[in-house]
Write a protein that holds these residues in place. Sequence first.
Motif, PDB file in Angstrom:
ATOM      1  N   TRP A  70       2.584  10.227  11.114  1.00  0.00           N
ATOM      2  CA  TRP A  70       2.049   9.813  12.424  1.00  0.00           C
ATOM      3  C   TRP A  70       3.122   9.954  13.512  1.00  0.00           C
ATOM      4  CZ3 TRP A  70       3.640   5.664  15.504  1.00  0.00           C
ATOM      5  CH2 TRP A  70       2.815   5.378  16.606  1.00  0.00           C
ATOM      6  N   VAL A  71       4.355   9.592  13.204  1.00  0.00           N
ATOM      7  CA  VAL A  71       5.453   9.737  14.159  1.00  0.00           C
ATOM      8  C   VAL A  71       5.679  11.212  14.474  1.00  0.00           C
ATOM      9  CG1 VAL A  71       7.937   9.429  14.478  1.00  0.00           C
ATOM     10  CG2 VAL A  71       6.563   7.579  13.496  1.00  0.00           C
ATOM     11  N   GLU A  72       5.629  12.057  13.430  1.00  0.00           N
ATOM     12  CA  GLU A  72       5.821  13.489  13.648  1.00  0.00           C
ATOM     13  C   GLU A  72       4.758  14.054  14.589  1.00  0.00           C
ATOM     14  OE1 GLU A  72       7.916  16.053  12.479  1.00  0.00           O
ATOM     15  OE2 GLU A  72       9.306  14.403  12.101  1.00  0.00           O
ATOM     16  N   LEU A  73       3.523  13.673  14.366  1.00  0.00           N
ATOM     17  CA  LEU A  73       2.437  14.233  15.165  1.00  0.00           C
ATOM     18  C   LEU A  73       2.450  13.734  16.604  1.00  0.00           C
ATOM     19  CD1 LEU A  73      -0.493  14.099  12.581  1.00  0.00           C
ATOM     20  CD2 LEU A  73       0.718  16.128  13.384  1.00  0.00           C
ATOM     21  N   THR A  74       2.733  12.478  16.803  1.00  0.00           N
ATOM     22  CA  THR A  74       2.674  11.903  18.154  1.00  0.00           C
ATOM     23  C   THR A  74       3.873  12.263  19.006  1.00  0.00           C
ATOM     24  OG1 THR A  74       3.637   9.858  17.274  1.00  0.00           O
ATOM     25  CG2 THR A  74       1.236   9.964  17.474  1.00  0.00           C
ATOM     26  N   THR A  75       4.960  12.702  18.400  1.00  0.00           N
ATOM     27  CA  THR A  75       6.152  13.040  19.183  1.00  0.00           C
ATOM     28  C   THR A  75       6.333  14.533  19.360  1.00  0.00           C
ATOM     29  OG1 THR A  75       7.506  12.956  17.172  1.00  0.00           O
ATOM     30  CG2 THR A  75       7.360  10.955  18.509  1.00  0.00           C
ATOM     31  N   ARG A  76       5.526  15.327  18.705  1.00  0.00           N
ATOM     32  CA  ARG A  76       5.629  16.773  18.851  1.00  0.00           C
ATOM     33  C   ARG A  76       4.604  17.267  19.864  1.00  0.00           C
ATOM     34  NH1 ARG A  76       8.984  19.368  15.458  1.00  0.00           N
ATOM     35  NH2 ARG A  76       9.739  18.236  13.631  1.00  0.00           N
ATOM     36  N   ILE A  77       4.668  18.569  20.163  1.00  0.00           N
ATOM     37  CA  ILE A  77       3.829  19.175  21.183  1.00  0.00           C
ATOM     38  C   ILE A  77       2.356  19.161  20.772  1.00  0.00           C
ATOM     39  CG2 ILE A  77       3.899  21.542  20.338  1.00  0.00           C
ATOM     40  CD1 ILE A  77       4.185  20.326  23.995  1.00  0.00           C
ATOM     41  N   SER A  78       2.098  18.955  19.519  1.00  0.00           N
ATOM     42  CA  SER A  78       0.716  18.946  19.057  1.00  0.00           C
ATOM     43  C   SER A  78      -0.105  17.859  19.711  1.00  0.00           C
ATOM     44  CB  SER A  78       0.684  18.769  17.530  1.00  0.00           C
ATOM     45  OG  SER A  78       1.349  17.571  17.176  1.00  0.00           O
ATOM     46  N   ARG A  79       0.554  16.811  20.216  1.00  0.00           N
ATOM     47  CA  ARG A  79      -0.174  15.729  20.866  1.00  0.00           C
ATOM     48  C   ARG A  79       0.108  15.675  22.366  1.00  0.00           C
ATOM     49  NH1 ARG A  79      -4.132  12.512  19.772  1.00  0.00           N
ATOM     50  NH2 ARG A  79      -3.015  10.635  20.379  1.00  0.00           N
ATOM     51  N   GLN A  80       0.781  16.694  22.926  1.00  0.00           N
ATOM     52  CA  GLN A  80       1.113  16.703  24.348  1.00  0.00           C
ATOM     53  C   GLN A  80       0.802  18.088  24.908  1.00  0.00           C
ATOM     54  OE1 GLN A  80       5.199  15.612  24.751  1.00  0.00           O
ATOM     55  NE2 GLN A  80       5.012  13.749  23.512  1.00  0.00           N
ATOM     56  N   SER A  81       0.543  18.111  26.216  1.00  0.00           N
ATOM     57  CA  SER A  81       0.307  19.394  26.877  1.00  0.00           C
ATOM     58  C   SER A  81       1.635  20.086  27.140  1.00  0.00           C
ATOM     59  CB  SER A  81      -0.428  19.171  28.207  1.00  0.00           C
ATOM     60  OG  SER A  81       0.346  18.347  29.060  1.00  0.00           O
ATOM     61  N   ALA A  87      -2.882   6.512  12.038  1.00  0.00           N
ATOM     62  CA  ALA A  87      -2.456   5.304  12.747  1.00  0.00           C
ATOM     63  C   ALA A  87      -3.074   4.058  12.112  1.00  0.00           C
ATOM     64  CB  ALA A  87      -2.844   5.401  14.218  1.00  0.00           C
ATOM     65  N   LYS A  88      -4.335   4.142  11.746  1.00  0.00           N
ATOM     66  CA  LYS A  88      -5.001   3.000  11.110  1.00  0.00           C
ATOM     67  C   LYS A  88      -4.426   2.733   9.730  1.00  0.00           C
ATOM     68  CE  LYS A  88      -9.607   1.327   9.877  1.00  0.00           C
ATOM     69  NZ  LYS A  88     -11.056   1.648   9.861  1.00  0.00           N
ATOM     70  N   LEU A  89      -4.126   3.824   9.012  1.00  0.00           N
ATOM     71  CA  LEU A  89      -3.600   3.682   7.658  1.00  0.00           C
ATOM     72  C   LEU A  89      -2.194   3.085   7.671  1.00  0.00           C
ATOM     73  CD1 LEU A  89      -4.550   4.329   4.759  1.00  0.00           C
ATOM     74  CD2 LEU A  89      -3.358   6.529   4.965  1.00  0.00           C
ATOM     75  N   SER A  90      -1.409   3.389   8.701  1.00  0.00           N
ATOM     76  CA  SER A  90      -0.035   2.897   8.779  1.00  0.00           C
ATOM     77  C   SER A  90       0.089   1.598   9.561  1.00  0.00           C
ATOM     78  CB  SER A  90       0.862   3.952   9.432  1.00  0.00           C
ATOM     79  OG  SER A  90       0.422   4.227  10.752  1.00  0.00           O
ATOM     80  N   GLY A  91      -0.996   1.153  10.155  1.00  0.00           N
ATOM     81  CA  GLY A  91      -0.962  -0.079  10.918  1.00  0.00           C
ATOM     82  C   GLY A  91      -0.398   0.074  12.313  1.00  0.00           C
ATOM     83  N   ASN A  92      -0.351   1.301  12.871  1.00  0.00           N
ATOM     84  CA  ASN A  92       0.154   1.543  14.225  1.00  0.00           C
ATOM     85  C   ASN A  92      -1.019   1.651  15.197  1.00  0.00           C
ATOM     86  OD1 ASN A  92       2.993   1.756  13.580  1.00  0.00           O
ATOM     87  ND2 ASN A  92       2.479   3.685  12.550  1.00  0.00           N
ATOM     88  N   ASP A 109       0.852  -1.194   0.000  1.00  0.00           N
ATOM     89  CA  ASP A 109       0.000   0.000   0.000  1.00  0.00           C
ATOM     90  C   ASP A 109       0.886   1.242   0.000  1.00  0.00           C
ATOM     91  OD1 ASP A 109      -1.928   1.898   0.229  1.00  0.00           O
ATOM     92  OD2 ASP A 109      -2.728   1.217   2.156  1.00  0.00           O
ATOM     93  N   PRO A 110       0.755   2.155  -0.978  1.00  0.00           N
ATOM     94  CA  PRO A 110       1.601   3.363  -1.029  1.00  0.00           C
ATOM     95  C   PRO A 110       1.306   4.344   0.106  1.00  0.00           C
ATOM     96  CG  PRO A 110      -0.085   3.458  -2.721  1.00  0.00           C
ATOM     97  CD  PRO A 110      -0.178   2.074  -2.137  1.00  0.00           C
ATOM     98  N   ASN A 111       0.155   4.191   0.774  1.00  0.00           N
ATOM     99  CA  ASN A 111      -0.196   5.115   1.871  1.00  0.00           C
ATOM    100  C   ASN A 111       0.493   4.767   3.184  1.00  0.00           C
ATOM    101  OD1 ASN A 111      -2.462   6.721   0.551  1.00  0.00           O
ATOM    102  ND2 ASN A 111      -3.202   4.626   0.256  1.00  0.00           N
TER     103      ASN A 111
END
Length: 911
Positions: free
Chosen positions: A17-28, A120-125, A7-9
């Motif tokens: 997904w890694v960028e979003l979950t490790t940056r401040i956008s997903r943390q207080s 996350a669903k698209l990448s299987g995480n 799957d190319p996606n």
Amino acid sequence: MSDSQNDPNREPAHILWVELTTRISRQSLHARSGQEEAASNSIHKVFTTARDLMVEHHKAKEFCRISEEMLNQAMRPYTSRWHGWMDGEHRFVSALVRKKFRQELKGFSEAIDPYVHQLAKLSGNRVVNRETSNNLAIDRFFANLPVTEPLVDGSPNYREMIEKERGDIRARRRDQNRGERLSNLTGIALSGGGIRSATFCQGIVTELAKRGILDRTDYLSTVSGGGYFGAFITSALTSIKKRSGSQWNSREATKEIFGEVESSSDTLALRHLRNNSQYLISKGFWGFLLIKGMMLFGIILNLLTFVCIGVSLAIVAWVSHLGISCILELAESSKEQVRIGGLVPWMAGALGIWCVVLLPITQSYCRGSAPATECGDGISSSSATQRSKGGVRKRRLLSLVEGGAIILGVIGILLTLIYYLPNLVEGYDNCLDSLGRWTWEQARWFVGAGACLIAVASAIGAVFSGGRKRIFKAFYSLFGLIGILASIWVFFTTCSLLYNGEVSVLSVFLAVVGFCLWGYFCVNINYTSPHRFYRNRLCDCFLVQADIKERKHWSIFRKMMPNFRNGKGVANFYSTSQLSFQDIDPIASPVHLVNCAVNLPYERNPDLRGRKSDFFVFSKRYSGSLASGILATSMFTQKDPHLDLGTAVAISGAAASSQMGHKTPKRLQSFLTVLNIRLGYWIPNPGNLVKRIHPLSWVSKLKYLRFFKPGPWHLIKEMTNWFTDTRGTYLNVSDGGHIENLGIYELLRRRCRFIIAVEGGRDSDSTFAEIRRLQRYAEVDLGYEIEIDLSDISPGETGYSKHHFTLGTIKYSETETGFLLLFRLTMTGDEKDHVADYKRRYANFPHQSTADQVFDETQYEAYRSLGETAATGLLEQVQMQNLEDIEPFRLFQELAKIGLPDNHWLFERVG
């Protein structure tokens, strides 16, 4: 390979997904760490990353659709608005927008949550929870807090006091349906600082009370200016409880006083404070005359005391002169009859032989004569007993020889003086003749002229010294000598009159005796000081009672009056001049501790460690200190009916006094006493009022009869510090800030788990001296360690601090931890416009002089609004600003998540 791996996606979805979950956008954004600009730049980098991935993986149609929708619909509305809040260097322009940015981060995170789930669903995480590990650790820590009751240490009276306080807390918790177990005790501490602190405390406590925190507070500890507002809380809740009777409801009473959460208008109770904020000049011209007359009367009384001292010394000198003359004449007549001269050489020889020969031999023989107390090393019990008896005999012999040497020496000196005393008669008479009648008059005029010159020089120096504080204090010190010089002048004048025979010794003696009797029986220096005026003005503003005034045609006012009650009248709050401790309702209000300092500069107790004072507390049940003793408050009021809540608050705010604990100005002590600048108060010594502490003799019992008062003798003690210790009949009590200005010490002594402290004292240089002094007292006296980071409430280069509050921890023991929430007078830049405007006009705001006790409406509202901003800022940080029912336990739990640093030791103890 499976279709999912081809799957190319998958690959671009995983990267984004890694960028979003490790940056401040997903943390207080943690309140103690992280910068707003860094967080904003981190979020903007998501745009670059997403665009590059969309270009590189253009065949990933689903990924491109999700990314485009997330960037344009979820993120861009926020980032566009944040971009307008920045300057050319990409920094937020003010603290207000920084605060808004932190608030919007939560909404931003919730907006991109659906897209993170899709990626996350698209990448299987798997989906990662936004909750940080520290937050989870804090939840586990608070869930496992040990439920312990406070320890009871100290004297039996101290134990009784704590037990009575526990009973009141249990009764209040039962009334609120919170059970009876004394776990997680909560206290509010309001610091000193005059009307400045009282107004700042009003803004903070009002916001906390609207959300139910005051209802769940067990202790209210106040000092000085914080006691003003503390007296308002206690009196208002007590009066509403008395008015409501069986219909009493704690939450409704708090709302009546402080208002609803969503309401921004003043209640009738708070409006009463606003209208009477200029309490010192509330009586107008009559009040001005009253305070001036009281000060003048006190000054006259003080000067009469100095006059009495000078006349008394003159009488003593004259009587001593007559007595010495008689003794010399008697000794001269008996010189030939008593052959003392022959005994002197023999006595000197005997003393020499005794000290030179007998004493050294005895000391050498008795050396090492300490008795054996234990058996061992082959020594039997019988031999040890014999050795012990021998040591006792040797020590007795040594004591006898040493005592004999001292007795012989004293007898030899006395015989020598008696023999040569008559030879002094001629020299004594010549000395008196050389003084002559003109010497006394010259000394009198010399001292009087010196006093006048010092007074004039002090006045001129005070005017032209300007901002040079050392010179100013030096002239004040010189002016303080006038009282002493006045006594010396009276002494020489009286001696001159007696020498010339213009007045008789008997008339002067009767005048002194009459003044002493008048002062001892009729004068109460507590009433000649400004204390009573100060106390009454405080009561006019801060001591209130709730009442209902009947109104005709009440139906017309039904919709106009929000505080309408029972259809019979309109509730209002009025000043009351007195509220005794016995009338305070323990169910209505928290246990109120009014903190003072008992001044003991002459005390030899090493436990005071040079503080010259000790902690003294007034409360409903018991009052006193560990140094002087603790006594039931009802016994205090029996001996001094003037002692009530208003008096205690005035004593706690007695900042201007000649006795100030470790802050006592030695060079200004005489000056303050002479000019009657004495707001302190003399109370009966609790240690002497209780037989089991100090048994009362019949003389001491007479001292405590109703007509005996602290008189001129105590005025002398106040000026000189002589015999001012725990053995006195009365003790001088003054401002609690003279020993600890935060009011936290007594809460630590009661082991409160959660403490909310408001520091409203003046600290323009940000030295944090009071909190550092508290840390030292807690560690030295109680063995508790307070750990608190003050960097967030310290002003930066711009003069603004990061927050209005900070969170610290208290180590009561290895297994018990307390928490300290400290609010401080500071500016962060997110205040209301009228507060910022006041700051522009007055650069020393919010640390204006404590001497300024008359606030106009602008100044009053600036401090009150600053306190309101501090409290609402805290509640917004913990996301509890709209709640009406907050448990202190939950408040501190959420506050720990944003207030404790990431590497705090508390996280290591979880589990």
